[in-house]
Design a protein around this motif. Sequence first.
Motif, mmCIF file in Angstrom:
data_model
loop_
_atom_site.group_PDB
_atom_site.id
_atom_site.type_symbol
_atom_site.label_atom_id
_atom_site.label_comp_id
_atom_site.label_asym_id
_atom_site.label_seq_id
_atom_site.Cartn_x
_atom_site.Cartn_y
_atom_site.Cartn_z
ATOM 1 N N LEU A 90 56.063 -47.503 32.650
ATOM 2 C CA LEU A 90 56.278 -46.321 32.164
ATOM 3 C C LEU A 90 57.045 -45.583 33.074
ATOM 4 O O LEU A 90 57.738 -44.751 32.850
ATOM 5 C CB LEU A 90 54.893 -45.709 31.660
ATOM 6 N N VAL A 91 56.620 -45.538 34.529
ATOM 7 C CA VAL A 91 57.134 -44.708 35.415
ATOM 8 C C VAL A 91 58.787 -45.174 35.659
ATOM 9 O O VAL A 91 59.382 -44.305 35.610
ATOM 10 C CB VAL A 91 56.493 -44.842 36.887
ATOM 11 N N ARG A 92 59.012 -46.280 35.535
ATOM 12 C CA ARG A 92 60.379 -46.750 35.924
ATOM 13 C C ARG A 92 61.263 -46.257 34.491
ATOM 14 O O ARG A 92 62.245 -45.622 34.740
ATOM 15 C CB ARG A 92 60.523 -48.264 35.789
ATOM 16 N N ASN A 93 60.901 -46.357 33.318
ATOM 17 C CA ASN A 93 61.595 -45.805 32.058
ATOM 18 C C ASN A 93 61.547 -44.289 32.058
ATOM 19 O O ASN A 93 62.611 -43.811 32.056
ATOM 20 C CB ASN A 93 60.692 -46.131 30.913
ATOM 21 N N HIS B 204 65.196 -41.696 32.696
ATOM 22 C CA HIS B 204 65.577 -40.644 31.792
ATOM 23 C C HIS B 204 65.191 -39.188 32.126
ATOM 24 O O HIS B 204 65.700 -38.216 31.327
ATOM 25 C CB HIS B 204 64.831 -41.106 30.251
ATOM 26 N N CYS B 205 64.439 -39.078 32.962
ATOM 27 C CA CYS B 205 63.843 -37.520 33.662
ATOM 28 C C CYS B 205 65.126 -36.817 34.072
ATOM 29 O O CYS B 205 66.208 -37.547 34.582
ATOM 30 C CB CYS B 205 62.984 -37.670 34.270
ATOM 31 N N GLN B 206 64.922 -35.534 34.626
ATOM 32 C CA GLN B 206 66.030 -34.744 35.277
ATOM 33 C C GLN B 206 66.016 -35.082 36.685
ATOM 34 O O GLN B 206 66.923 -34.537 37.564
ATOM 35 C CB GLN B 206 65.572 -33.314 35.060
ATOM 36 N N GLY C 204 62.680 -35.681 30.571
ATOM 37 C CA GLY C 204 64.088 -36.107 30.044
ATOM 38 C C GLY C 204 64.413 -35.495 28.658
ATOM 39 O O GLY C 204 63.690 -34.566 27.871
ATOM 40 N N PRO C 205 65.246 -36.103 28.183
ATOM 41 C CA PRO C 205 65.981 -35.762 26.513
ATOM 42 C C PRO C 205 64.838 -36.145 25.580
ATOM 43 O O PRO C 205 65.082 -35.738 24.350
ATOM 44 C CB PRO C 205 67.137 -36.278 26.489
ATOM 45 N N GLY C 206 63.865 -37.044 25.792
ATOM 46 C CA GLY C 206 62.880 -37.604 24.903
ATOM 47 C C GLY C 206 63.609 -38.632 24.194
ATOM 48 O O GLY C 206 64.550 -39.220 24.301
ATOM 49 N N PRO D 31 58.999 -31.710 25.946
ATOM 50 C CA PRO D 31 60.146 -32.028 26.182
ATOM 51 C C PRO D 31 59.906 -33.585 26.807
ATOM 52 O O PRO D 31 58.988 -33.550 27.353
ATOM 53 C CB PRO D 31 61.166 -30.975 26.929
ATOM 54 N N GLY D 32 61.085 -34.190 26.416
ATOM 55 C CA GLY D 32 60.827 -35.579 27.377
ATOM 56 C C GLY D 32 59.743 -36.569 26.537
ATOM 57 O O GLY D 32 59.775 -36.123 25.371
ATOM 58 N N ALA D 33 59.644 -37.694 27.019
ATOM 59 C CA ALA D 33 58.888 -38.494 26.346
ATOM 60 C C ALA D 33 57.615 -38.485 26.767
ATOM 61 O O ALA D 33 57.363 -38.046 27.962
ATOM 62 C CB ALA D 33 59.415 -39.996 26.674
ATOM 63 N N HIS D 34 56.410 -38.651 26.007
ATOM 64 C CA HIS D 34 55.148 -38.441 26.145
ATOM 65 C C HIS D 34 54.318 -39.534 25.786
ATOM 66 O O HIS D 34 54.126 -39.817 24.632
ATOM 67 C CB HIS D 34 54.672 -37.030 25.460
ATOM 68 N N PHE D 35 53.833 -40.374 26.674
ATOM 69 C CA PHE D 35 52.822 -41.699 26.559
ATOM 70 C C PHE D 35 51.294 -41.052 26.538
ATOM 71 O O PHE D 35 51.161 -40.796 27.645
ATOM 72 C CB PHE D 35 53.320 -42.852 27.150
ATOM 73 N N ARG D 36 50.610 -41.893 25.752
ATOM 74 C CA ARG D 36 49.326 -41.580 25.958
ATOM 75 C C ARG D 36 48.379 -42.967 25.838
ATOM 76 O O ARG D 36 48.869 -43.819 25.045
ATOM 77 C CB ARG D 36 48.453 -40.941 24.819
ATOM 78 N N MET D 37 47.618 -43.321 26.722
ATOM 79 C CA MET D 37 46.782 -44.598 26.798
ATOM 80 C C MET D 37 45.318 -43.941 26.595
ATOM 81 O O MET D 37 45.088 -43.203 27.625
ATOM 82 C CB MET D 37 47.143 -45.392 28.080
#
Length: 179
Positions: free
Chosen positions: A78-81, A85-87, A114-116, A162-168
Amino acid sequence: MIRNNARRIDRIVGEVLQLNRRDRQQPEVFALGEFVRALIDEIVQAENIPLKSVVILVPEEIQVIFDRGHLNQIIWNLVRNAWQHCQKKDGSIRIAARPGYMGDAIICELADDGPGIPADLRGQIFEPFFTTRPGGTGLGLYIARELADSNGAALELLPRGPGAHFRMTMKRAFNPVAK
């Protein structure tokens, strides 16, 4: 070109072999904050990410039951991804955790600035071999979700930005962690 494709095939085979590990989890009780901080130190060094780019908001008292190797692989992916894609500014990646609304759960979220993920691709990101990155295997998020599932956790992409937002959502441990 042959060397690059050989490396890509090697990576695909390695990731497929990781799926075999999902049935052999070794759950442990540990402090999530300490684990995440140590892992982020390792990730930023290995992936050449400036340390200030990752903000960690995980209270020390939160404890989880999870296979450390599996959680390592999930967070690393998740961090690598997120970094791709982030700023790439201070605080571009945020990792936060809190107790869930039900007492036996911990909510851990990772978001980037990032752009999401485009709406038309959101339903496909956890499918095997789906990738938007040239040279990507398309197995990272699929394996992350499988490893989460094998530990009784749920990994999902939230519709917020904004950006991608993952939840576990993971199992909370109430036993004190031995120091």
